[in-house]
Design a protein around this motif. Structure first.
Motif, mmCIF file in Angstrom:
data_model
loop_
_atom_site.group_PDB
_atom_site.id
_atom_site.type_symbol
_atom_site.label_atom_id
_atom_site.label_comp_id
_atom_site.label_asym_id
_atom_site.label_seq_id
_atom_site.Cartn_x
_atom_site.Cartn_y
_atom_site.Cartn_z
ATOM 1 N N ARG A 46 2.605 18.118 10.503
ATOM 2 C CA ARG A 46 4.048 17.921 10.578
ATOM 3 C C ARG A 46 4.670 17.569 9.229
ATOM 4 O O ARG A 46 5.797 17.059 9.162
ATOM 5 C CB ARG A 46 4.414 16.901 11.672
ATOM 6 N N GLY A 47 3.929 17.848 8.185
ATOM 7 C CA GLY A 47 4.461 17.635 6.837
ATOM 8 C C GLY A 47 4.646 16.162 6.491
ATOM 9 O O GLY A 47 5.468 15.797 5.652
ATOM 10 N N ALA A 48 3.852 15.307 7.166
ATOM 11 C CA ALA A 48 3.952 13.869 6.899
ATOM 12 C C ALA A 48 2.675 13.388 6.213
ATOM 13 O O ALA A 48 1.691 14.118 6.135
ATOM 14 C CB ALA A 48 4.154 13.119 8.210
ATOM 15 N N LYS A 49 2.702 12.161 5.716
ATOM 16 C CA LYS A 49 1.524 11.574 5.087
ATOM 17 C C LYS A 49 0.730 10.803 6.151
ATOM 18 O O LYS A 49 1.301 10.253 7.095
ATOM 19 C CB LYS A 49 1.949 10.607 3.982
ATOM 20 N N ALA A 50 -0.596 10.788 5.967
ATOM 21 C CA ALA A 50 -1.475 10.054 6.894
ATOM 22 C C ALA A 50 -1.769 8.682 6.307
ATOM 23 O O ALA A 50 -2.234 8.575 5.170
ATOM 24 C CB ALA A 50 -2.772 10.830 7.089
ATOM 25 N N VAL A 51 -1.487 7.631 7.089
ATOM 26 C CA VAL A 51 -1.707 6.269 6.598
ATOM 27 C C VAL A 51 -2.546 5.469 7.595
ATOM 28 O O VAL A 51 -2.263 5.455 8.795
ATOM 29 C CB VAL A 51 -0.362 5.539 6.355
ATOM 30 N N ALA A 52 -3.604 4.816 7.082
ATOM 31 C CA ALA A 52 -4.410 3.910 7.907
ATOM 32 C C ALA A 52 -4.030 2.482 7.556
ATOM 33 O O ALA A 52 -3.984 2.119 6.379
ATOM 34 C CB ALA A 52 -5.897 4.139 7.651
ATOM 35 N N VAL A 53 -3.752 1.687 8.592
ATOM 36 C CA VAL A 53 -3.471 0.265 8.379
ATOM 37 C C VAL A 53 -4.684 -0.509 8.868
ATOM 38 O O VAL A 53 -5.142 -0.321 9.999
ATOM 39 C CB VAL A 53 -2.216 -0.175 9.163
ATOM 40 N N THR A 54 -5.247 -1.337 7.995
ATOM 41 C CA THR A 54 -6.411 -2.127 8.386
ATOM 42 C C THR A 54 -6.217 -3.574 7.947
ATOM 43 O O THR A 54 -5.285 -3.866 7.193
ATOM 44 C CB THR A 54 -7.702 -1.485 7.806
ATOM 45 N N PHE A 55 -7.059 -4.466 8.473
ATOM 46 C CA PHE A 55 -6.822 -5.897 8.271
ATOM 47 C C PHE A 55 -7.948 -6.557 7.490
ATOM 48 O O PHE A 55 -9.117 -6.242 7.674
ATOM 49 C CB PHE A 55 -6.672 -6.587 9.631
ATOM 50 N N ASP A 56 -7.567 -7.474 6.639
ATOM 51 C CA ASP A 56 -8.551 -8.261 5.900
ATOM 52 C C ASP A 56 -7.977 -9.655 5.689
ATOM 53 O O ASP A 56 -6.850 -9.763 5.227
ATOM 54 C CB ASP A 56 -8.850 -7.593 4.548
ATOM 55 N N PRO A 57 -8.682 -10.716 6.025
ATOM 56 C CA PRO A 57 -9.987 -10.726 6.692
ATOM 57 C C PRO A 57 -9.914 -10.182 8.116
ATOM 58 O O PRO A 57 -8.824 -9.900 8.623
ATOM 59 C CB PRO A 57 -10.351 -12.228 6.698
ATOM 60 N N HIS A 58 -11.078 -10.045 8.742
ATOM 61 C CA HIS A 58 -11.167 -9.565 10.120
ATOM 62 C C HIS A 58 -10.444 -10.571 11.036
ATOM 63 O O HIS A 58 -10.614 -11.774 10.885
ATOM 64 C CB HIS A 58 -12.634 -9.471 10.515
ATOM 65 N N PRO A 59 -9.607 -10.082 11.975
ATOM 66 C CA PRO A 59 -8.879 -10.995 12.864
ATOM 67 C C PRO A 59 -9.777 -12.057 13.527
ATOM 68 O O PRO A 59 -9.363 -13.212 13.664
ATOM 69 C CB PRO A 59 -8.288 -10.053 13.919
#
Ligand SMILES: Cc1cc2nc3c(=O)[nH]c(=O)nc-3n(C[C@H](O)[C@H](O)[C@H](O)COP(=O)(O)O)c2cc1C
Ligand SMILES: Nc1ncnc2c1ncn2[C@@H]1O[C@H](COP(=O)(O)OP(=O)(O)O)[C@@H](O)[C@H]1O
Length: 327
Positions: A46-59
């Motif tokens: 769809r002509g968009a950027k792929a973004v991963a959101v991750t957490f640090d430290p681990h919840p």
């Protein structure tokens, strides 16, 4: 090139529309990789950027430190392995009690849509998010309608064998505990990696003909104790010029991880004897150890002579496993 942001404020304002996924991705195993690959395909279609959101430290480290699982990899390897899937951006959201107060709606509206520019969210079916883990995919669908964004639920990526057990971080940890590093690597899509700084040991190694780089491990799940065949790589030489000359080389190593009963040490030692390189100087360097195969448990040989004989056999076994012929 994958961009890495360490806070929402680092995300460029002109990033354009994005498709976003959210998760801890511990180990970045094949299940995670399947989700990330679908994210990339959906975004780029769809002509968009792929973004991963991750957490640090681990919840879990924040909410229940006593139940916190030891993470399979440190944050550096997590970022490196997520980047390999072709995402355009990774947001490492610092996980604090304050951040955890955000309701599901606040998280989606302020972080994903407002902060990262999400026009769609793509997640696995078991996703939970927001204060008290109150949000699930139903919540996400409702929020999607309300906020005008698409919600894609990505199907479960079950393993094709083993009675279709689902790929999971828990499964990888079990295999590492059993010393089945081959099976763990199969699920991880890469060898299991420890990272550590080379520190001074007891200086006995060089006297017995097997100098070893002793690691102060700062990342990576400690697997079953014992002797392993693996590869050592300098990742950051610090101010050690001799280690700097080895950057980028994968060095074959016989690795010992556990208690050195023979010499009476009581603490966990992780040390690597690099094959065919007697004169190395690695002190102070940060190195990665890729553990390929477990050979045997740590033993008490009753004396140095027995230990040295065993080390010769370990080296011969290591050569076979890694395909490194004797010089
Ligand atoms: C391949 C390999 C296997 C080893 N296996 C054992 C073992 O079974 N039992 C043991 O007590 N120590 C074992 N060691 C550790 C040695 O005791 C240790 O390297 C030696 O004491 C030197 O320690 P240093 O580096 O602190 O000088 C092993 C080391 C290597 C490299
Ligand atoms: N083949 C080798 N494999 C690993 N380390 C080596 C090798 N040759 C020399 N070294 C260097 O020697 C040090 C290990 O010597 P050793 O006598 O075991 O001392 P220590 O007890 O401080 O580890 C390592 O930290 C490394 O800098």
């Amino acid at each position: 090139m994958t961009l890495v942001w360490h806070s929402l404020a680092d995300v460029p304002r002109d990033l354009g529309p994005t498709v976003v996924t959210v998760g801890n991705f511990d180990g970045v195993h094949k299940g995670h990789r399947a989700v990330l690959a679908e994210l990339v395909a959906a975004a780029h279609a769809r002509g968009a950027k792929a973004v991963a959101v991750t957490f640090d430290p681990h919840p879990k480290a924040v909410h229940a430190p006593e139940h916190q699982p030891e993470l399979i990899t440190g944050i550096d390897d997590r970022i490196e392995r997520i980047a390999q899937t072709g995402v355009d951006g990774i947001l490492i959201q610092e996980y604090t009690l304050d951040f955890a107060m955000a309701t599901p709606e606040e998280f989606v509206r302020d972080y994903l849509v407002g902060g990262v520019g999400a026009v769609a969210i793509a997640v696995g079916g078991d996703t939970r998010f927001g204060r008290g883990n109150a949000g699930d995919i139903e919540t996400l669908r409702e929020l999607g309608e309300k906020l005008g964004i698409d919600v894609d639920i990505i199907g479960d990526a079950a393993a094709p064998h083993d009675g279709a057990r689902r790929w999971s971080s828990t499964w990888v940890r079990e295999l590492l505990d059993e010393g089945d590093l081959r099976a763990a690597a199969d699920i991880l899509g890469a060898p299991h990696r420890l990272r550590g700084t080379v520190i001074h040991g007891d200086k006995l190694g060089r006297q017995i003909g097997f100098p070893t780089a002793n690691l102060d491990v700062y990342a990576g799940f400690i697997p079953r104790h014992g002797v392993y065949a693996g590869w050592l790589e300098v990742v950051d030489p610090g101010d050690n010029a001799s280690a700097a000359s080895l950057l980028g080389e994968r060095l074959p190593a016989a690795i010992s991880l556990g208690i050195n009963y023979t010499v009476g040490t009581k603490d966990l030692r992780v040390e690597a004897f690099v094959l065919d390189r007697e004169g190395l100087d690695l002190y102070g360097a940060r190195v990665a150890l890729d553990l390929i195969e477990w050979e045997r448990p740590m033993l008490d040989f009753g004396g140095i002579e027995g230990l040295v004989a065993a080390l010769h056999e370990d080296v011969a076994w290591t050569r076979k496993v890694l395909g490194v012929p004797a010089l």
